[in-house]
Motif scaffolding. Structure first.
Motif, PDB file in Angstrom:
ATOM      1  N   ALA A   1      -5.872   4.909   1.150  1.00 53.32           N
ATOM      2  CA  ALA A   1      -6.668   4.736  -0.067  1.00 53.32           C
ATOM      3  C   ALA A   1      -6.726   6.025  -0.886  1.00 53.32           C
ATOM      4  O   ALA A   1      -6.919   5.969  -2.108  1.00 53.32           O
ATOM      5  CB  ALA A   1      -8.082   4.267   0.283  1.00 53.32           C
TER       6      ALA A   1
ATOM      7  N   THR B   1       4.048  -0.986  -8.451  1.00 45.91           N
ATOM      8  CA  THR B   1       4.631  -0.787  -7.135  1.00 45.91           C
ATOM      9  C   THR B   1       5.480  -2.005  -6.788  1.00 45.91           C
ATOM     10  O   THR B   1       4.993  -3.126  -6.889  1.00 45.91           O
ATOM     11  CB  THR B   1       3.530  -0.632  -6.067  1.00 45.91           C
ATOM     12  OG1 THR B   1       2.661   0.421  -6.470  1.00 45.91           O
ATOM     13  CG2 THR B   1       4.133  -0.314  -4.707  1.00 45.91           C
TER      14      THR B   1
ATOM     15  N   ASP C   1       0.810  -1.218   0.000  1.00 52.38           N
ATOM     16  CA  ASP C   1       0.000   0.000   0.000  1.00 52.38           C
ATOM     17  C   ASP C   1       0.846   1.273   0.000  1.00 52.38           C
ATOM     18  O   ASP C   1       0.335   2.364   0.270  1.00 52.38           O
ATOM     19  CB  ASP C   1      -0.983   0.017   1.172  1.00 52.38           C
ATOM     20  CG  ASP C   1      -0.347  -0.362   2.502  1.00 52.38           C
ATOM     21  OD1 ASP C   1       0.872  -0.625   2.515  1.00 52.38           O
ATOM     22  OD2 ASP C   1      -1.062  -0.411   3.512  1.00 52.38           O
TER      23      ASP C   1
ATOM     24  N   PRO D   1       1.559   4.309  -5.126  1.00 47.69           N
ATOM     25  CA  PRO D   1       2.135   3.740  -6.348  1.00 47.69           C
ATOM     26  C   PRO D   1       2.881   4.726  -7.225  1.00 47.69           C
ATOM     27  O   PRO D   1       3.933   4.391  -7.776  1.00 47.69           O
ATOM     28  CB  PRO D   1       0.918   3.151  -7.074  1.00 47.69           C
ATOM     29  CG  PRO D   1      -0.258   3.861  -6.489  1.00 47.69           C
ATOM     30  CD  PRO D   1       0.098   4.170  -5.079  1.00 47.69           C
TER      31      PRO D   1
ATOM     32  N   PRO E   1      -4.447   1.685 -14.148  1.00 42.73           N
ATOM     33  CA  PRO E   1      -3.734   0.909 -13.124  1.00 42.73           C
ATOM     34  C   PRO E   1      -2.612   0.057 -13.698  1.00 42.73           C
ATOM     35  O   PRO E   1      -1.638  -0.246 -13.019  1.00 42.73           O
ATOM     36  CB  PRO E   1      -4.833   0.031 -12.503  1.00 42.73           C
ATOM     37  CG  PRO E   1      -6.113   0.740 -12.828  1.00 42.73           C
ATOM     38  CD  PRO E   1      -5.887   1.418 -14.141  1.00 42.73           C
TER      39      PRO E   1
ATOM     40  N   THR F   1      -4.366   7.808  -1.805  1.00 40.35           N
ATOM     41  CA  THR F   1      -3.266   7.861  -2.777  1.00 40.35           C
ATOM     42  C   THR F   1      -3.530   6.959  -3.975  1.00 40.35           C
ATOM     43  O   THR F   1      -2.767   6.986  -4.940  1.00 40.35           O
ATOM     44  CB  THR F   1      -1.936   7.454  -2.130  1.00 40.35           C
ATOM     45  OG1 THR F   1      -1.979   6.069  -1.733  1.00 40.35           O
ATOM     46  CG2 THR F   1      -1.631   8.310  -0.917  1.00 40.35           C
ATOM     47  N   ARG F   2      -4.590   6.155  -3.922  1.00 41.02           N
ATOM     48  CA  ARG F   2      -4.939   5.289  -5.052  1.00 41.02           C
ATOM     49  C   ARG F   2      -5.875   5.989  -6.038  1.00 41.02           C
ATOM     50  O   ARG F   2      -6.166   5.446  -7.108  1.00 41.02           O
ATOM     51  CB  ARG F   2      -5.614   4.014  -4.534  1.00 41.02           C
ATOM     52  CG  ARG F   2      -4.725   3.189  -3.616  1.00 41.02           C
ATOM     53  CD  ARG F   2      -3.698   2.394  -4.386  1.00 41.02           C
ATOM     54  NE  ARG F   2      -2.643   1.874  -3.526  1.00 41.02           N
ATOM     55  CZ  ARG F   2      -1.719   1.024  -3.920  1.00 41.02           C
ATOM     56  NH1 ARG F   2      -1.713   0.612  -5.176  1.00 41.02           N
ATOM     57  NH2 ARG F   2      -0.782   0.602  -3.096  1.00 41.02           N
TER      58      ARG F   2
END
Length: 371
Positions: A115, A302, A93, A96, A297, A117-118
């Motif tokens: 979350a 990562t 986590d 990324p 994505p 940062t996603r």
């Protein structure tokens, strides 16, 4: 806690590994790139710790003073007491986009919801002494970006940063600070910093208790730029931290955007300069969202459970002499070409010299020998 009960040995091993990682990271002579090289070469932080003294002696220098394990244990306990956690670069986590930077922090301290940062992230930065109009614009921009599904990233400084966080509190914001996670700067943002941690995400690279120093802010700025698909400068002087963030964003291949201002206002000169140099002129949230576009994505990788790339290879005395003879200053790629040796071997020699305190790094990725 359940894992600790079911798998006590695995839990103890994880604690030892985290402590060993932090000992490497908190050793002053081991930066993010060196840390990743050590992990790639030796496979674990504990093995790397054991190897560092030998590597430094091979490099012709004295072994660096490794971080005190008692200080590391104290930091781990303090972070837990604060309701925060350490986030290592190969954790699943870890943000990324930030992980793509060559000099991404080896560890962050996080409070809040990772979350955020996603989602598509947009950095909003600008002058600390910003005009009232610029602060209002930054706040409204953050509101509309949040409504458009973006997370707003900024540095919790006075002026534009504060306005951006306030505008995004209801939809998602990430605050990156240049001090310890338990330190507030500026003091008047104490309540806001707590709100960001409670409703969004607060990130720090420095250990708890660290007071902000001038040298910390460029490191903070690279995190802001690295987290974000694009950076928007609302108002900035020609020589300011906001322009450093914009430059770092550009170097990372991210979008650089600026809000134009009056040529009569010194606080607008930085933005106008950015636009003249190729930054995208933006006037509203739709301009920004269109510019960054959706994140695929599949394009974001990562490192998880280890490090990508080939491990470094041990070098012979002859290779060390060849590399030392060619050190210039010279770019690493050119050094590899001229030496005729494999990149993994040359990189190992440079790592030994760096740990031994005999390698100097220059702008443009060049290196030279000290002494």
């Amino acid at each position: 806690m359940a894992d600790a009960g079911l798998f006590p040995e695995a839990a103890r091993a994880a604690v030892r590994d985290s402590a060993a990682r932090l000992r490497l990271i908190r050793t002053p002579t081991i930066g993010p790139v060196t840390y990743r090289q050590l992990l790639a070469r030796f496979g674990s932080a504990e093995a790397a710790l054991d190897a560092v003294p030998l590597l430094a002696r091979r490099g012709g220098g004295r072994p660096p003073a490794l971080a005190d394990p008692r200080a590391v244990a104290s930091e781990i306990a303090r972070v837990a007491d604060l309701g925060a956690r350490h986030l290592f670069i190969d954790d699943a986590d870890y943000p990324p986009l930030l992980a793509q930077l060559e000099n991404a922090p080896a560890a962050l301290i996080a409070r809040g919801d990772l979350a955020f940062t996603r989602r598509p992230c947009v950095a909003i930065v600008g002058a600390r002494n910003a005009s009232a109009a610029a602060c209002r614009f930054a706040r409204e921009l953050a509101v509309h970006l949040g409504e458009g599904g973006a997370t707003v990233v900024s540095g919790l400084a006075r002026g534009v940063d504060t306005a951006a966080h306030v505008g995004a509190l209801g939809t998602g914001t990430v605050g990156v600070i240049a001090c310890g996670i338990d330190v507030v700067f500026p003091p008047e943002n104490a309540a806001l910093q707590e709100q960001v941690a409670a409703q969004g995400l607060l990130l720090a690279e420095q250990p708890p208790g660290t007071e902000p120093r001038a040298r910390h802010f460029p490191f903070r700025n690279r995190i802001i730029a690295g987290l974000s698909s694009g950076t928007v400068v609302v108002e900035a002087a020609p020589k300011s931290g906001s322009l450093i963030t914009a430059r770092l964003a550009g170097e990372a291949g991210r979008e650089v955007m600026a809000v134009p201002g009056s040529p009569l206002d010194p606080r607008a000169q930085g933005c106008n300069l950015l636009i003249r140099e190729g930054a995208t002129l933006v006037q509203n949230a739709d301009d920004i969202l269109q510019q960054i576009g959706p994140i695929d994505p599949r394009m974001v990788r990562t490192p998880v459970n280890g490090y990508e790339g080939q491990p470094l290879l041990d070098a012979s005395d002859g290779v060390r002499r060849d590399v030392e003879r060619l050190l210039g200053p010279v770019a690493v790629d050119e050094l590899i070409r001229q030496s005729g040796h494999a990149p993994a071997v040359v990189s190992m020699v440079l790592l030994e010299l760096e740990l031994g305190g005999r390698l100097e790094k220059h702008a443009g990725g060049r290196v030279s020998l000290i002494g």
